[in-house]
Scaffold this motif. Structure first.
Motif, PDB file in Angstrom:
ATOM      1  N   VAL A 123       0.977  -1.302   0.359  1.00  0.00           N
ATOM      2  CA  VAL A 123       0.108   0.120   0.111  1.00  0.00           C
ATOM      3  C   VAL A 123       0.683   1.462   0.021  1.00  0.00           C
ATOM      4  CG1 VAL A 123      -1.831   1.675   1.320  1.00  0.00           C
ATOM      5  CG2 VAL A 123      -1.391  -0.989   0.792  1.00  0.00           C
ATOM      6  N   ALA A 124       2.200   0.914   1.133  1.00  0.00           N
ATOM      7  CA  ALA A 124       3.177   3.062   0.983  1.00  0.00           C
ATOM      8  C   ALA A 124       3.533   2.516  -0.920  1.00  0.00           C
ATOM      9  CB  ALA A 124       3.946   2.391   1.804  1.00  0.00           C
ATOM     10  N   ALA A 125       4.073   1.344  -1.050  1.00  0.00           N
ATOM     11  CA  ALA A 125       4.456   1.767  -2.518  1.00  0.00           C
ATOM     12  C   ALA A 125       4.014   2.015  -3.145  1.00  0.00           C
ATOM     13  CB  ALA A 125       5.301   0.312  -2.567  1.00  0.00           C
ATOM     14  N   THR A 126       2.188   1.896  -3.516  1.00  0.00           N
ATOM     15  CA  THR A 126       1.628   2.097  -4.218  1.00  0.00           C
ATOM     16  C   THR A 126       0.939   3.402  -4.308  1.00  0.00           C
ATOM     17  OG1 THR A 126       0.471   0.126  -4.575  1.00  0.00           O
ATOM     18  CG2 THR A 126      -1.041   1.815  -4.704  1.00  0.00           C
ATOM     19  N   VAL A 127       1.314   4.247  -3.014  1.00  0.00           N
ATOM     20  CA  VAL A 127       0.928   5.479  -2.695  1.00  0.00           C
ATOM     21  C   VAL A 127       2.446   6.421  -3.723  1.00  0.00           C
ATOM     22  CG1 VAL A 127       0.642   7.481  -1.000  1.00  0.00           C
ATOM     23  CG2 VAL A 127      -0.327   5.249  -0.343  1.00  0.00           C
ATOM     24  N   VAL A 128       3.248   5.746  -2.707  1.00  0.00           N
ATOM     25  CA  VAL A 128       4.187   6.385  -3.985  1.00  0.00           C
ATOM     26  C   VAL A 128       5.015   6.573  -4.418  1.00  0.00           C
ATOM     27  CG1 VAL A 128       7.256   6.733  -3.174  1.00  0.00           C
ATOM     28  CG2 VAL A 128       5.849   6.318  -0.947  1.00  0.00           C
ATOM     29  N   THR A 129       4.537   5.126  -5.144  1.00  0.00           N
ATOM     30  CA  THR A 129       4.689   5.256  -6.998  1.00  0.00           C
ATOM     31  C   THR A 129       3.500   6.032  -7.997  1.00  0.00           C
ATOM     32  OG1 THR A 129       4.001   2.995  -7.282  1.00  0.00           O
ATOM     33  CG2 THR A 129       6.390   3.394  -6.798  1.00  0.00           C
ATOM     34  N   GLY A 130       2.795   6.347  -7.157  1.00  0.00           N
ATOM     35  CA  GLY A 130       1.647   6.917  -7.772  1.00  0.00           C
ATOM     36  C   GLY A 130       0.662   5.988  -8.785  1.00  0.00           C
ATOM     37  N   GLY A 131       0.149   4.276  -7.806  1.00  0.00           N
ATOM     38  CA  GLY A 131      -0.924   3.518  -8.115  1.00  0.00           C
ATOM     39  C   GLY A 131       0.454   2.614  -9.870  1.00  0.00           C
ATOM     40  N   THR A 132       1.953   2.642  -9.761  1.00  0.00           N
ATOM     41  CA  THR A 132       2.568   1.648 -10.628  1.00  0.00           C
ATOM     42  C   THR A 132       2.924   0.733  -9.689  1.00  0.00           C
ATOM     43  OG1 THR A 132       3.896   3.578 -11.616  1.00  0.00           O
ATOM     44  CG2 THR A 132       4.837   1.529 -11.433  1.00  0.00           C
ATOM     45  N   VAL A 133       2.358   0.670  -8.418  1.00  0.00           N
ATOM     46  CA  VAL A 133       2.875  -0.895  -7.175  1.00  0.00           C
ATOM     47  C   VAL A 133       1.559  -1.567  -8.068  1.00  0.00           C
ATOM     48  CG1 VAL A 133       3.292  -1.783  -5.153  1.00  0.00           C
ATOM     49  CG2 VAL A 133       4.921  -0.499  -6.556  1.00  0.00           C
ATOM     50  N   ALA A 134       0.140  -1.055  -7.973  1.00  0.00           N
ATOM     51  CA  ALA A 134      -0.891  -1.372  -7.846  1.00  0.00           C
ATOM     52  C   ALA A 134      -1.063  -2.501  -9.665  1.00  0.00           C
ATOM     53  CB  ALA A 134      -2.107  -0.265  -8.241  1.00  0.00           C
ATOM     54  N   LEU A 135      -0.090  -1.664 -10.486  1.00  0.00           N
ATOM     55  CA  LEU A 135      -0.147  -2.541 -11.768  1.00  0.00           C
ATOM     56  C   LEU A 135       0.683  -3.417 -11.535  1.00  0.00           C
ATOM     57  CD1 LEU A 135       0.052   0.412 -14.155  1.00  0.00           C
ATOM     58  CD2 LEU A 135      -1.906  -0.351 -14.232  1.00  0.00           C
ATOM     59  N   ILE A 136       1.560  -3.402 -10.960  1.00  0.00           N
ATOM     60  CA  ILE A 136       2.441  -4.851 -10.819  1.00  0.00           C
ATOM     61  C   ILE A 136       1.758  -5.757 -10.324  1.00  0.00           C
ATOM     62  CG2 ILE A 136       4.622  -5.284  -9.995  1.00  0.00           C
ATOM     63  CD1 ILE A 136       5.871  -2.912 -10.102  1.00  0.00           C
ATOM     64  N   TYR A 137       1.174  -5.708  -9.450  1.00  0.00           N
ATOM     65  CA  TYR A 137       0.058  -6.289  -8.127  1.00  0.00           C
ATOM     66  C   TYR A 137      -0.653  -6.935  -9.321  1.00  0.00           C
ATOM     67  CZ  TYR A 137      -2.770  -7.706  -4.341  1.00  0.00           C
ATOM     68  OH  TYR A 137      -3.793  -8.893  -4.094  1.00  0.00           O
ATOM     69  N   LEU A 138      -1.578  -5.739 -10.214  1.00  0.00           N
ATOM     70  CA  LEU A 138      -2.670  -6.902 -11.721  1.00  0.00           C
ATOM     71  C   LEU A 138      -1.604  -7.744 -12.128  1.00  0.00           C
ATOM     72  CD1 LEU A 138      -4.874  -3.721 -11.569  1.00  0.00           C
ATOM     73  CD2 LEU A 138      -5.338  -5.793 -10.467  1.00  0.00           C
ATOM     74  N   ALA A 139      -1.023  -7.593 -12.325  1.00  0.00           N
ATOM     75  CA  ALA A 139      -0.236  -8.132 -13.989  1.00  0.00           C
ATOM     76  C   ALA A 139       0.231  -9.777 -12.722  1.00  0.00           C
ATOM     77  CB  ALA A 139       1.280  -7.670 -14.025  1.00  0.00           C
ATOM     78  N   ALA A 140       0.774  -9.592 -11.651  1.00  0.00           N
ATOM     79  CA  ALA A 140       1.031 -10.902 -10.871  1.00  0.00           C
ATOM     80  C   ALA A 140      -0.453 -11.622 -10.342  1.00  0.00           C
ATOM     81  CB  ALA A 140       1.846 -10.093  -9.727  1.00  0.00           C
TER      82      ALA A 140
END
Length: 67
Positions: free
Chosen positions: A43-60
């Motif tokens: 969650v923290a990484a998603t906020v810091v990266t502006g949603g990029t980690v959320a896209l990586i989560y969906l890909a995973a």
């Protein structure tokens, strides 16, 4: 460092530690970490990266096999 077996561990989505898809649970089980720490870091990484980690989560979620 000794290993229990020579066979590599399989990285899968967690079926017991899942809230959304089991990605964080799978990461926590694979590395032996607490699942809540992995979730907070995600969650923290998603906020810091502006949603990029959320896209990586969906890909995973789409690429990592289920148990």
């Amino acid at each position: 460092m000794t290993f229990e077996s020579d066979k590599p561990r399989e990285f899968t989505l967690s079926s017991s530690q899942k809230m959304i898809g089991g990605v964080c649970g799978g990461v926590a089980e694979y590395f032996g970490w607490d699942v809540n720490i992995v979730r907070l870091a995600t969650v923290a990484a998603t906020v810091v990266t502006g949603g990029t980690v959320a896209l990586i989560y969906l890909a995973a979620l789409m690429l990592i096999p289920r148990r």
